[in-house]
Design a protein around this motif. Structure first.
Motif, short mmCIF file in Angstrom:
data_model
loop_
_atom_site.label_atom_id
_atom_site.label_comp_id
_atom_site.label_asym_id
_atom_site.label_seq_id
_atom_site.Cartn_x
_atom_site.Cartn_y
_atom_site.Cartn_z
N UNK A 348 -29.84 -1.66 38.64
CA UNK A 348 -29.33 -2.02 37.32
C UNK A 348 -29.50 -0.96 36.26
N UNK A 349 -29.90 0.25 36.67
CA UNK A 349 -30.13 1.30 35.67
C UNK A 349 -29.33 2.56 36.02
N UNK A 350 -28.03 2.43 36.39
CA UNK A 350 -27.26 3.62 36.68
C UNK A 350 -26.85 4.32 35.38
N UNK A 351 -26.37 5.55 35.51
CA UNK A 351 -26.11 6.39 34.34
C UNK A 351 -25.01 5.81 33.47
N UNK A 352 -23.96 5.31 34.07
CA UNK A 352 -22.85 4.79 33.26
C UNK A 352 -23.31 3.64 32.37
N UNK A 353 -24.17 2.77 32.88
CA UNK A 353 -24.70 1.68 32.05
C UNK A 353 -25.56 2.24 30.91
N UNK A 354 -26.34 3.29 31.23
CA UNK A 354 -27.16 3.91 30.19
C UNK A 354 -26.29 4.52 29.09
N UNK A 355 -25.19 5.13 29.48
CA UNK A 355 -24.28 5.73 28.49
C UNK A 355 -23.68 4.66 27.60
N UNK A 356 -23.25 3.58 28.20
CA UNK A 356 -22.67 2.49 27.41
C UNK A 356 -23.70 1.86 26.47
N UNK A 357 -24.95 1.75 26.93
CA UNK A 357 -25.99 1.19 26.08
C UNK A 357 -26.29 2.10 24.89
N UNK A 358 -25.95 3.37 25.04
CA UNK A 358 -26.12 4.34 23.94
C UNK A 358 -24.83 4.49 23.13
N UNK A 359 -23.86 3.60 23.36
CA UNK A 359 -22.58 3.63 22.65
C UNK A 359 -21.82 4.93 22.87
N UNK A 360 -21.97 5.50 24.06
CA UNK A 360 -21.23 6.72 24.40
C UNK A 360 -19.91 6.32 25.04
N UNK A 361 -18.81 6.86 24.51
CA UNK A 361 -17.47 6.52 24.98
C UNK A 361 -17.20 7.21 26.32
N UNK A 362 -16.91 6.45 27.36
CA UNK A 362 -16.59 7.01 28.67
C UNK A 362 -15.14 6.73 29.08
N UNK A 511 -10.81 20.05 23.73
CA UNK A 511 -11.76 20.65 22.78
C UNK A 511 -12.55 19.57 22.06
N UNK A 512 -11.87 18.49 21.69
CA UNK A 512 -12.55 17.40 20.98
C UNK A 512 -13.59 16.74 21.89
N UNK A 513 -13.25 16.55 23.16
CA UNK A 513 -14.20 15.94 24.10
C UNK A 513 -15.40 16.85 24.36
N UNK A 514 -15.13 18.15 24.46
CA UNK A 514 -16.24 19.10 24.63
C UNK A 514 -17.19 19.05 23.45
N UNK A 515 -16.63 18.98 22.25
CA UNK A 515 -17.46 18.89 21.05
C UNK A 515 -18.22 17.57 21.03
N UNK A 516 -17.57 16.49 21.45
CA UNK A 516 -18.21 15.17 21.42
C UNK A 516 -19.42 15.11 22.34
N UNK A 517 -19.24 15.59 23.59
CA UNK A 517 -20.34 15.50 24.55
C UNK A 517 -21.38 16.61 24.37
N UNK A 518 -21.07 17.59 23.54
CA UNK A 518 -22.05 18.65 23.25
C UNK A 518 -22.66 18.52 21.87
N UNK A 519 -22.18 17.55 21.10
CA UNK A 519 -22.61 17.47 19.71
C UNK A 519 -24.03 16.93 19.60
N UNK A 520 -24.71 17.32 18.53
CA UNK A 520 -26.11 16.95 18.35
C UNK A 520 -26.28 15.45 18.21
N UNK A 521 -25.29 14.74 17.63
CA UNK A 521 -25.47 13.30 17.42
C UNK A 521 -25.58 12.56 18.75
N UNK A 522 -24.93 13.13 19.80
CA UNK A 522 -25.04 12.51 21.12
C UNK A 522 -26.49 12.49 21.59
N UNK A 523 -27.19 13.60 21.39
CA UNK A 523 -28.57 13.70 21.85
C UNK A 523 -29.51 12.86 20.99
N UNK A 524 -29.24 12.83 19.68
CA UNK A 524 -30.09 12.02 18.81
C UNK A 524 -29.97 10.54 19.16
#
Length: 683
Positions: A348-362, A511-524
């Protein structure tokens, strides 16, 4: 006005003496401008924000290196000026005899230095401005930048910086020249030309013994930095080998001058043919009086070869790594840590679920694959090394470290997502993936020996006798692939790797996706969410997201910095070594003018005299270069061992390119030196 006319006439009259000085100053100014103008040139390039930060860091590094370069060039300018002063002491003595005061002679020197400095600065800056336009293309290629905004550009800040640095050098030179003239005695100035450098004969037997000692020092150093490189465990051990190499280099130059005449004399047909005896004695005398400078030049050339070759090899190696290690657009790695007494249930703890719990758009991701890397306690990294490595005391860490292990089915599903090569395994076979050069030979030795591994009572054999250059994650230092039938249910999880591509090819969206997944807000956001992921059993996970674009930018930035600094230092060392050698050659030619006059008086024709001078100059220039090449043959093997951290490939091409650069610049100095020496002995 009279002093100004006299100064300009002196420069024109002594142009053969000033030519090497001019060439060195012009090249120094041009190189200094080119690398300090990189900051202004890169402003025009259209790059990502991450690349822009790397470029700014590179420009700061270049500024620091420029301080060191200015010191090196400063010593070179002072050395060249001192040579010219020695050549003109008799001229200054005549001025004083004719009634000039020392103040007027000093003014002549100041005017000449200013004229030479201004002319060199103008020509050097013009040459540098032209070269810097081509350097912009090289920079854009390295950073994969858009050059749509490229235009011819002159860096005002680089010009000002170049003028300031070289003005300081000229002021120091003028001050030293004035001090030399003011303190010199008239008698010493008038008879300076008659005082040739003393040349003491050396005992050939002693020279042979010294040469044997030098060979032993160099031979043991060569062995230690190649076959025995793994026995060097600290900087002190490396420093000892470097010291042996330096001492051995100077001893070679000291011994060769005494051995040369003794050896050639035994070849009577050659020695007594034409004026060969004269040429050999002159050459021995030159080498005898340039032991220290010859050793310094050899070491400078050695550093140049290694620096240029290594810098270019890193570029080629990183290109190889980027091509093989960034097959997908984005990769999220989930690293697990554990309390020593507990296991962690991943259910129950795969990466995709973790991304969604962090409100990361996949929603923009496709070709999604997820693979688990295990850390089985019974399988250690050192188990797969060959006997030589396994018995080494330096490998204790690897005897304790768990081997990253994954099922072959997970790996094949991953490589299939980007068209990679899948692997078939029998039920009793295994494969090791490795793209990290330093680890690869260790595994290969064990695989070649047929190293087996036992997992839960079953023995597995290697499918191949070498590692497979496969990719799981960047800098893959060793992953064990086992059949899907191997039960890993009770093993700790090491990594959960989530890979995907973007579902669009539109460059703006990419370019927008690269910026999104590399942006500092993603890590915060990720950090805030995953800090709460600590479970009651003491285990937790941390996540890291990397895009292929970000990895490429970081790698390219590091590569560009190393390449530029390497070329900068390499070319400066090369110019310094070639200029010192040229000035020594011109000085020897000036001291030998009377000998060539005698040859003409006894009937030796001009063609033989020129041939003798060419042979002497050729051997004189070749000796430091040949010994530097020998050093480099072994030094580059050490560099290859170090460069495995950056990947593999491209070293031969880099060495050939570096050799071409060295031969061009070194050859220019040789030709200029020969032409000027021929004019000097013809005076």
């Amino acid at each position: 006005m009279m002093l100004f006319k006299l100064s300009t006439r002196n420069i024109r009259k002594s142009m053969q003496n000033y030519l090497i000085y001019f060439a060195t100053l012009i090249l120094g100014v041009a190189i200094f401008y080119v690398f300090n103008a990189l900051g202004s040139q890169t402003v025009m390039l259209k790059v990502s924000s991450n690349t822009e930060e790397i470029i700014n860091l590179m420009n700061e590094a270049m500024s620091v290196v420029s301080v060191f370069v200015s010191v090196v060039l400063g010593f070179l300018v002072v050395y060249a000026s001192t040579f010219l002063m020695k050549r003109r002491k008799k001229e200054f003595g005549i001025y004083l005899t004719l009634g000039m005061g020392k103040t007027q002679v000093a003014k002549i020197l100041v005017i000449e230095t200013l004229l030479i400095g201004v002319i060199s600065l103008v020509i050097g800056l013009l040459l540098g401005i032209g070269i810097s336009q081509g350097m912009s293309v090289v920079t854009a290629n390295l950073f994969e930048a858009d050059m749509t905004n490229f235009q011819f550009m002159v860096s005002t800040s680089a010009i000002i910086k170049t003028i300031i640095y070289f003005a300081i050098m000229y002021v120091i030179v003028m001050a030293l020249d004035v001090i030399i003239v003011s303190r010199a005695k008239l008698i010493n100035l008038l008879y300076a030309g008659a005082k040739a450098q003393k040349n003491h004969a050396k005992n050939p037997v002693v020279c042979v013994l010294v040469f044997i000692i030098a060979a032993i020092l160099l031979g043991t150093a060569y062995y230690k930095v190649t076959a025995g490189v793994r026995t060097i465990s600290d900087f002190q051990g490396l420093g000892i080998q470097i010291a042996k190499g330096i001492i051995g280099t100077f001893l070679v130059f000291w011994s060769v001058s005494g051995m040369l005449l003794a050896i050639v004399k035994r070849c009577r047909r050659f020695y007594y043919k034409g004026i060969n005896s004269f040429s050999v004695k002159e050459l021995g005398s030159r080498i005898n009086t340039t032991v220290f400078s010859g050793g310094i030049i050899c070491l400078l050339l050695f550093f140049t070869i290694c620096i240029l070759s290594s810098a270019m090899a890193i570029r080629n190696s990183m290109n190889h790594v980027l091509e093989t290690c960034t097959p997908v657009d984005v990769q999220v790695s989930k690293l697990y840590s554990y309390d020593a007494a507990e296991d962690y249930d991943i259910t129950g703890h795969n990466v995709e679920e973790n991304l969604k719990s962090c409100d990361i758009d996949t929603s923009k991701l496709t070709d999604v694959t997820e693979m688990i890397l295990y850390a089985p306690e019974e399988i250690r990294v050192g188990d797969f090394f060959g006997k030589a490595f396994a018995e080494s005391g330096s490998e204790d860490y690897f005897k304790e470290a768990s081997m990253e292990t994954m099922h072959i089915g997970d790996y094949n599903a991953f490589v299939s997502s980007f068209g990679g090569t899948t692997i078939d395994l029998a039920e009793d076979e295994y494969v090791i993936l490795c793209n990290y050069g330093e680890m690869e030979p260790r595994y290969n030795e064990g695989l070649a020996e047929g190293q087996t591994v036992t997992i839960k009572g079953k023995t597995y054999h290697p499918k191949y006798s070498t590692c497979v250059d496969g990719i799981v994650h960047i800098s893959n230092s060793g992953v064990l692939l086992v059949p899907d039938s191997v039960d890993m249910s009770d093993c700790d999880f090491w990594y959960d790797i989530y890979s995907a591509n973007y579902n669009t090819t539109d460059q703006t969206e990419v370019d927008a996706l690269n910026e999104y997944y590399s942006d500092a807000h993603f890590y915060k956001l990720q950090e805030a969410k995953t800090e709460a992921a600590l479970d009651e059993d003491g285990s937790y996970y941390s996540m890291n997201c990397e895009t292929s674009k970000r990895l490429r930018d970081n790698s390219v930035g590091l590569t560009a910095m190393i390449v530029f600094i390497g070329i900068y230092l390499g070319v400066v060392f090369l110019i310094s070594g070639a200029a010192i050698l040229s000035l020594k050659e011109l000085s020897e030619a000036a001291d030998s003018k009377e000998k060539y006059r005698i040859l003409r008086r006894i009937g030796v024709d001009e063609k033989k005299i020129r041939h003798s001078l060419l042979a002497q100059s050729g051997v004189f220039f070749a000796m430091p270069l040949l010994l530097a090449i020998v050093h480099s043959v072994f030094g580059m093997q050490t560099a290859m061992f170090i460069l495995t951290a950056f990947g593999r490939g491209g070293l031969l091409g880099s060495i050939l390119l570096a050799a071409a650069v060295i031969l061009v610049i070194y050859g220019i100095y040789f030709v200029i030196t020969y032409i000027c020496s021929r004019k000097i002995i013809s005076e």
